[in-house]
Design an enzyme around this catalytic site. Structure first.
Site, PDB file in Angstrom:
ATOM      1  N   GLU A 124      -5.717  -8.233  -0.599  1.00  0.00           N
ATOM      2  CA  GLU A 124      -6.426  -7.971   0.665  1.00  0.00           C
ATOM      3  C   GLU A 124      -7.879  -7.722   0.331  1.00  0.00           C
ATOM      4  OE1 GLU A 124      -4.827  -5.242   3.595  1.00  0.00           O
ATOM      5  OE2 GLU A 124      -2.778  -5.653   2.948  1.00  0.00           O
ATOM      6  N   GLU A 165       0.823  -1.230   0.000  1.00  0.00           N
ATOM      7  CA  GLU A 165       0.000   0.000   0.000  1.00  0.00           C
ATOM      8  C   GLU A 165       0.851   1.272   0.000  1.00  0.00           C
ATOM      9  OE1 GLU A 165      -2.975  -0.241   3.116  1.00  0.00           O
ATOM     10  OE2 GLU A 165      -4.082  -1.769   2.009  1.00  0.00           O
TER      11      GLU A 165
HETATM   12  O1  AHR Z   1      -5.142  -6.114   6.848  1.00  0.00           O
HETATM   13  C1  AHR Z   1      -5.036  -5.006   7.690  1.00  0.00           C
HETATM   14  C2  AHR Z   1      -4.333  -3.825   7.035  1.00  0.00           C
HETATM   15  O2  AHR Z   1      -5.134  -3.309   6.013  1.00  0.00           O
HETATM   16  C3  AHR Z   1      -3.025  -4.134   6.348  1.00  0.00           C
HETATM   17  O3  AHR Z   1      -1.950  -4.084   7.211  1.00  0.00           O
HETATM   18  C4  AHR Z   1      -2.916  -3.040   5.347  1.00  0.00           C
HETATM   19  O4  AHR Z   1      -2.196  -3.424   4.218  1.00  0.00           O
HETATM   20  C5  AHR Z   1      -4.346  -2.665   5.041  1.00  0.00           C
HETATM   21  O5  AHR Z   1      -4.564  -1.309   5.104  1.00  0.00           O
END
Ligand code: AHR
Length: 502
Positions: free
Chosen positions: A296, A177
């Site tokens: 994610e 990210e």
């Molecule tokens: O999964 C939780 C968090 O969400 C992770 O660390 C990050 O990559 C995202 O913002």
């Protein structure tokens, strides 16, 4: 009564293929965050732990899902992490402040412990390098530590740490990210694009067999979305294999129809990112296609308020511990279907995360249990291997803030080799059952094997340690196959797995 039912028609044909389902679409994620590692997969002294401190009860649940890859060690955590802190004799490892989540990291568990754990649960690693506070040199060194057999500084260091054979990690995330202002070492798209290009290039010089994932946007709502993807790919196209997407959804307004329509938003997100990938391909006159790693995805909002009250600088607190309810199960099922409907281009996806932290599996000192969202994820991973078919769903839609949302989401996965066909379907209608019809005459010799279904009277029903089976799937008698035509009753608000075998 039956003729008053709302109807849905699914049209499939074995020749109308979306793409092979890459098993990595059923991946997950373990970050050094909250109780994911400590008290999640690793808890020395716990009655379920093996001699290395790995929780065997948790391993059993992960094996039930058959998770093919696990992303590690972060997430936000990775952007200030020194991997060297987590290797070598445990007594020498430094205890450090962990800035991403405001806690203390003991480094008791690191890369080699993770690899042992991965082997035992039968999963492959997807390892993220720190491109926040570190850079290409660190990225080079860790590939050397993991993937070179012996005879160089870092490979010999690994051997000195007791790991004779290389880990041979094939899939690498180039940071995490990096578009997010919260990210340590956050960069502009051009800065990150160049860094990703150079890191990918040098990592592939160390091991040309690896694949890399460059960071796309951390959510569709980021102001830089679109431009970020374009710039990053223009800089790093030749050394990047996949572009990442991240997205979490919540039901803050307690508006279930709109919440369930988030799969429409996810679908739009995927389509838009693909357009940018293909735009850059065209501009570059490239023969190479960039596919997607949705590394994610999940529901995440239940724990937000609670987490604001957390004390700082403690070790592995209860953090991001969303307790999932039945409506979350429906959305996770729909999101899984959405990913599968893009199986030609979404090759990797990680349900974030796996244990305790926004996870399908929860633990306490006394046990481990399945959250509601465990079930659609597990069903898809276990029964969804094969070829995704182009699944046309003819059904009424409802208006949502993401546009028209179909009442039924569905996808069919065909495993010709093993004579299996599985239809996944979610009925999002909260008031009415829907009759589903599929003409299966193109699938000669197939019989209905079972219809697994999950529903609950209470959209907010949860599973807890005391009541772990409050929400769970049942074998359901709602389908019949006659003369090659399937008729199924999908109960209102339900997740359905309809299986056929030859
Ligand atoms: O999964 C939780 C968090 O969400 C992770 O660390 C990050 O990559 C995202 O913002």
């Amino acid at each position: 009564m039956a003729d008053k039912l709302k109807k849905a028609q699914v049209i499939i044909d074995p020749n109308f293929v979306v793409g092979e389902v890459d098993k990595r679409i059923y991946g997950s994620f373990i970050e050094h965050l909250g109780r994911a590692v400590y008290e999640g997969i690793y808890q020395p002294g716990n009655k379920f732990a093996d001699k290395n401190g790995l929780r065997k009860d948790v391993m059993e649940l992960i094996k039930e899902i058959n998770v093919p890859i696990v992303r590690y060690p972060g997430g936000n955590f990775v952007s200030a992490y020194n991997w060297e802190d987590g290797v070598g004799p445990v007594k020498d490892r430094p205890k450090k402040i962990e800035l991403a989540w405001g806690v203390v990291e003991t480094n008791e568990f690191g890369l080699n412990e993770f690899m042992d754990w991965a082997k035992q649960v039968g999963t492959e690693p997807m390892y993220a390098v720190n491109l926040g506070t570190r850079g290409i040199d660190d990225a080079k060194n860790i590939v050397e530590y993991c993937n070179i057999k012996s005879g160089t500084y870092y490979s010999d260091l690994r051997i000195k740490h007791g790991v004779k054979e290389p880990h041979n990690i094939k899939l690498w995330c180039l940071g995490n990210e990096m578009d997010g202002p919260w990210q340590m070492g956050h960069r502009t798209a051009a800065e990150y694009g160049m860094l990703a290009a150079r890191a990918g290039q040098i990592m592939k010089l160390v091991d040309p067999t690896i694949e890399t994932v460059a960071c796309g946007s951390s959510s569709l709502t980021m102001p830089s979305f679109g431009e970020w993807e374009r710039t990053v790919l223009e800089c790093s196209y030749d050394t990047t294999d996949y572009l990442s997407l991240h997205q979490y959804y919540g039901n803050h307004e307690n508006d279930t129809p709109n919440f369930l329509a988030n799969s429409v938003a996810m679908d739009q997100f995927i389509t838009q990112v693909l357009s940018v990938c293909d735009y850059v391909k065209a501009v570059k006159r490239s023969k190479k296609t960039i596919n997607l790693s949705f590394d994610e995805w999940n529901v995440w909002y239940h724990s937000n308020e609670q987490d604001k009250k957390l004390e700082k600088w403690v070790q592995h607190p209860h953090q991001l511990e969303d307790v999932y309810n039945f409506e979350d199960l429906l959305l996770v099922g729909s999101m899984m279907i959405t990913l599968l409907r893009h199986a030609d281009r979404v090759k990797i996806a990680c349900l974030a995360q796996l244990v305790n932290v926004i996870a399908p599996i929860m633990t306490s000192d006394t046990g481990a249990w399945r959250q509601t969202i465990f079930y659609p994820y597990m069903h898809a991973s276990v029964y969804g291997r094969g070829t995704a078919l182009n699944t046309v769903v003819k059904v009424d839609t409802y208006e949502s803030k993401h546009g028209d949302a179909p009442y039924v989401d569905s996808v069919a996965i065909y495993d010709e080799e093993n004579g299996a066909l599985t239809v996944f379907a979610v009925n999002k209608n909260l008031e009415e059952d829907i009759e589903l019809n599929i003409d299966l005459r193109q699938f000669e010799g197939f019989n209905l094997k079972e219809h697994i279904m999950c529903t609950h009277d209470d959209l907010k029903a949860v599973n807890t340690e005391e009541n772990p089976d409050n929400v769970k799937p049942v074998s359901y008698n709602g389908s019949k196959l006659e003369d090659g035509k399937l008729t199924s009753i999908l109960p209102k608000k339900s997740w359905n797995v309809i299986r056929f075998t030859k």
